[in-house]
Design a protein around this motif. Sequence first.
Motif, PDB file in Angstrom:
ATOM      1  N   ILE A 160      -0.022  46.049   4.113  1.00  0.00           N
ATOM      2  CA  ILE A 160       0.797  46.883   4.997  1.00  0.00           C
ATOM      3  C   ILE A 160       2.228  46.434   4.768  1.00  0.00           C
ATOM      4  CG2 ILE A 160       1.362  47.489   7.385  1.00  0.00           C
ATOM      5  CD1 ILE A 160      -1.975  46.012   6.735  1.00  0.00           C
ATOM      6  N   ILE A 161       3.093  47.384   4.435  1.00  0.00           N
ATOM      7  CA  ILE A 161       4.465  46.979   4.120  1.00  0.00           C
ATOM      8  C   ILE A 161       5.456  47.633   5.071  1.00  0.00           C
ATOM      9  CG2 ILE A 161       6.228  46.783   2.339  1.00  0.00           C
ATOM     10  CD1 ILE A 161       4.110  46.526   0.313  1.00  0.00           C
ATOM     11  N   HIS A 162       6.103  46.789   5.873  1.00  0.00           N
ATOM     12  CA  HIS A 162       7.216  47.232   6.704  1.00  0.00           C
ATOM     13  C   HIS A 162       8.398  47.376   5.735  1.00  0.00           C
ATOM     14  CE1 HIS A 162      10.005  46.272  10.391  1.00  0.00           C
ATOM     15  NE2 HIS A 162      10.298  47.412   9.806  1.00  0.00           N
ATOM     16  N   ALA A 163       8.869  48.627   5.593  1.00  0.00           N
ATOM     17  CA  ALA A 163       9.789  48.937   4.488  1.00  0.00           C
ATOM     18  C   ALA A 163      11.235  48.497   4.738  1.00  0.00           C
ATOM     19  CB  ALA A 163       9.715  50.431   4.186  1.00  0.00           C
ATOM     20  N   ARG A 164      11.404  47.312   5.291  1.00  0.00           N
ATOM     21  CA  ARG A 164      12.730  46.695   5.458  1.00  0.00           C
ATOM     22  C   ARG A 164      12.610  45.253   5.021  1.00  0.00           C
ATOM     23  NH1 ARG A 164      12.519  49.327  10.566  1.00  0.00           N
ATOM     24  NH2 ARG A 164      14.374  50.623  10.768  1.00  0.00           N
ATOM     25  N   LYS A 165      13.725  44.685   4.543  1.00  0.00           N
ATOM     26  CA  LYS A 165      13.643  43.245   4.287  1.00  0.00           C
ATOM     27  C   LYS A 165      13.837  42.489   5.604  1.00  0.00           C
ATOM     28  CE  LYS A 165      18.374  41.897   3.128  1.00  0.00           C
ATOM     29  NZ  LYS A 165      19.157  41.010   2.280  1.00  0.00           N
ATOM     30  N   ALA A 166      13.450  41.230   5.611  1.00  0.00           N
ATOM     31  CA  ALA A 166      13.666  40.380   6.779  1.00  0.00           C
ATOM     32  C   ALA A 166      14.830  39.441   6.486  1.00  0.00           C
ATOM     33  CB  ALA A 166      12.414  39.565   7.056  1.00  0.00           C
ATOM     34  N   ILE A 167      15.676  39.233   7.485  1.00  0.00           N
ATOM     35  CA  ILE A 167      16.777  38.270   7.326  1.00  0.00           C
ATOM     36  C   ILE A 167      16.482  37.110   8.273  1.00  0.00           C
ATOM     37  CG2 ILE A 167      19.281  37.949   7.582  1.00  0.00           C
ATOM     38  CD1 ILE A 167      19.550  40.953   6.849  1.00  0.00           C
ATOM     39  N   LEU A 168      16.304  35.942   7.688  1.00  0.00           N
ATOM     40  CA  LEU A 168      15.742  34.846   8.483  1.00  0.00           C
ATOM     41  C   LEU A 168      16.767  34.098   9.322  1.00  0.00           C
ATOM     42  CD1 LEU A 168      12.981  33.433   6.113  1.00  0.00           C
ATOM     43  CD2 LEU A 168      12.922  35.340   7.710  1.00  0.00           C
ATOM     44  N   LYS A 169      18.060  34.271   9.009  1.00  0.00           N
ATOM     45  CA  LYS A 169      19.067  33.584   9.839  1.00  0.00           C
ATOM     46  C   LYS A 169      20.079  34.595  10.336  1.00  0.00           C
ATOM     47  CE  LYS A 169      19.380  28.721   8.990  1.00  0.00           C
ATOM     48  NZ  LYS A 169      19.548  27.902   7.820  1.00  0.00           N
ATOM     49  N   GLY A 170      20.390  34.519  11.615  1.00  0.00           N
ATOM     50  CA  GLY A 170      21.495  35.315  12.142  1.00  0.00           C
ATOM     51  C   GLY A 170      21.107  36.636  12.779  1.00  0.00           C
ATOM     52  N   LEU A 171      19.866  37.075  12.607  1.00  0.00           N
ATOM     53  CA  LEU A 171      19.451  38.322  13.267  1.00  0.00           C
ATOM     54  C   LEU A 171      18.314  38.037  14.241  1.00  0.00           C
ATOM     55  CD1 LEU A 171      19.251  41.156  10.538  1.00  0.00           C
ATOM     56  CD2 LEU A 171      21.203  40.471  11.918  1.00  0.00           C
ATOM     57  N   THR A 172      18.340  38.726  15.371  1.00  0.00           N
ATOM     58  CA  THR A 172      17.215  38.618  16.305  1.00  0.00           C
ATOM     59  C   THR A 172      16.059  39.464  15.736  1.00  0.00           C
ATOM     60  OG1 THR A 172      17.865  40.608  17.494  1.00  0.00           O
ATOM     61  CG2 THR A 172      18.788  38.516  18.291  1.00  0.00           C
ATOM     62  N   PRO A 173      14.820  39.260  16.258  1.00  0.00           N
ATOM     63  CA  PRO A 173      13.714  40.117  15.777  1.00  0.00           C
ATOM     64  C   PRO A 173      14.032  41.594  15.972  1.00  0.00           C
ATOM     65  CG  PRO A 173      12.824  38.255  16.979  1.00  0.00           C
ATOM     66  CD  PRO A 173      14.320  38.176  17.134  1.00  0.00           C
ATOM     67  N   HIS A 174      14.678  41.921  17.104  1.00  0.00           N
ATOM     68  CA  HIS A 174      15.032  43.324  17.347  1.00  0.00           C
ATOM     69  C   HIS A 174      15.978  43.834  16.247  1.00  0.00           C
ATOM     70  CE1 HIS A 174      16.281  46.980  19.388  1.00  0.00           C
ATOM     71  NE2 HIS A 174      17.533  46.606  19.192  1.00  0.00           N
ATOM     72  N   GLU A 175      17.013  43.030  15.937  1.00  0.00           N
ATOM     73  CA  GLU A 175      17.962  43.448  14.886  1.00  0.00           C
ATOM     74  C   GLU A 175      17.267  43.555  13.526  1.00  0.00           C
ATOM     75  OE1 GLU A 175      22.077  41.642  16.787  1.00  0.00           O
ATOM     76  OE2 GLU A 175      20.768  40.321  15.634  1.00  0.00           O
ATOM     77  N   ASN A 176      16.270  42.686  13.331  1.00  0.00           N
ATOM     78  CA  ASN A 176      15.528  42.723  12.072  1.00  0.00           C
ATOM     79  C   ASN A 176      14.637  43.957  11.948  1.00  0.00           C
ATOM     80  OD1 ASN A 176      15.541  40.925   9.792  1.00  0.00           O
ATOM     81  ND2 ASN A 176      15.371  39.251  11.259  1.00  0.00           N
TER      82      ASN A 176
END
Length: 324
Positions: A160-176
Amino acid sequence: MHEFSIAPMMDRTDLHYRNLMRLISKNIILYTEMIHANAILHDKFNRFKIENECKGPTVLQIGCSDPQQASKLSKVIKNSNFKYINLNCGCPSDKVIKGDFGAILMKKPILVAEIIDALQEHTNIPITIKTRIGVDNFDNEEFLYNFINITHKKNISSYIIHARKAILKGLTPHENRTIPPLNYERVKYIKNSFKQLKFTINGGINSLKESKKLLKTYDGVMVGRYAWDNPWEFIKTDSVIFGDKYVEQTRTEILEKYLNYSQKYLKLGHSPRRIIKPLFNLLYSCDGSRYWKQELNNVANNKKPLEELLKIIDNIESKLELAA
Ligand SMILES: Cc1cc2nc3c(=O)[nH]c(=O)nc-3n(C[C@H](O)[C@H](O)[C@H](O)COP(=O)(O)O)c2cc1C
């Protein structure tokens, strides 16, 4: 066979939400919230037993970063009711990253392969992976290709692929879930590169119509926030997506079944507040929605009995019918 699912969502897709959605669709695949392997192994709150009381196709999503733990887990889950066990390789929250699981695992495909191996030691339940299209600066087709190429060799046939990359520093889960742009093209590229595997697309899908269209391109479609915001749209899932004969049902009828089911959990000590949480959006964008939420709050604060909700929703639905 195409798959249509509601995404794992912490604090949302608990047993009660899933029971409501199961009354709304018998075919849709429902995911548990992510549960850490440790929480299942120690199972202080009978969490695993409760989650395992699922009806219809349900997937247990786990967080895990340790093959030894995964091997123990494999024993616990071996006789469970789940359709799949899904490994979370996409969650970017601080807490999850500190625990070395979730999206950070995208950078460690060999470790993921070891975890998958260990999860299969004692069970034949198929293991699947939920991931993103990239992480931090690893944001290209080659990176995702490499992750799939290494992990699928351990008998993984479905991603299952969530079609966005994840940014591990500086973004909240909501922003991600909002800032990194959606990139379906990358998922399509990967799907075409691994024709023997199945790929479910996830991210930003906001209707059954859109889902049906995407199912022509992908093997599966997964909907997250929209299924929480507007659960009633899913009443047409079995007919629109799965081709079943449409059976007319009212919200009042579904609520009556839901309240009957919840009696057992009220006796077990679950609070009315917890039972009614999945009901707040049942009248999404309808006249009467605000009043409905106020009445739910009255039940949550013990100002009204739970059973009164049936009369209330019946009245609202009658007015909606008259206005239609
Ligand atoms: C409140 C909330 C909690 C979530 N918790 C999880 C989780 O436990 N595991 C997971 O893999 N994804 C989790 N997600 C991400 C969703 O599964 C999904 O990938 C994401 O919301 C994108 O899909 P959507 O645009 O349809 O909402 C969560 C999302 C939300 C909104």
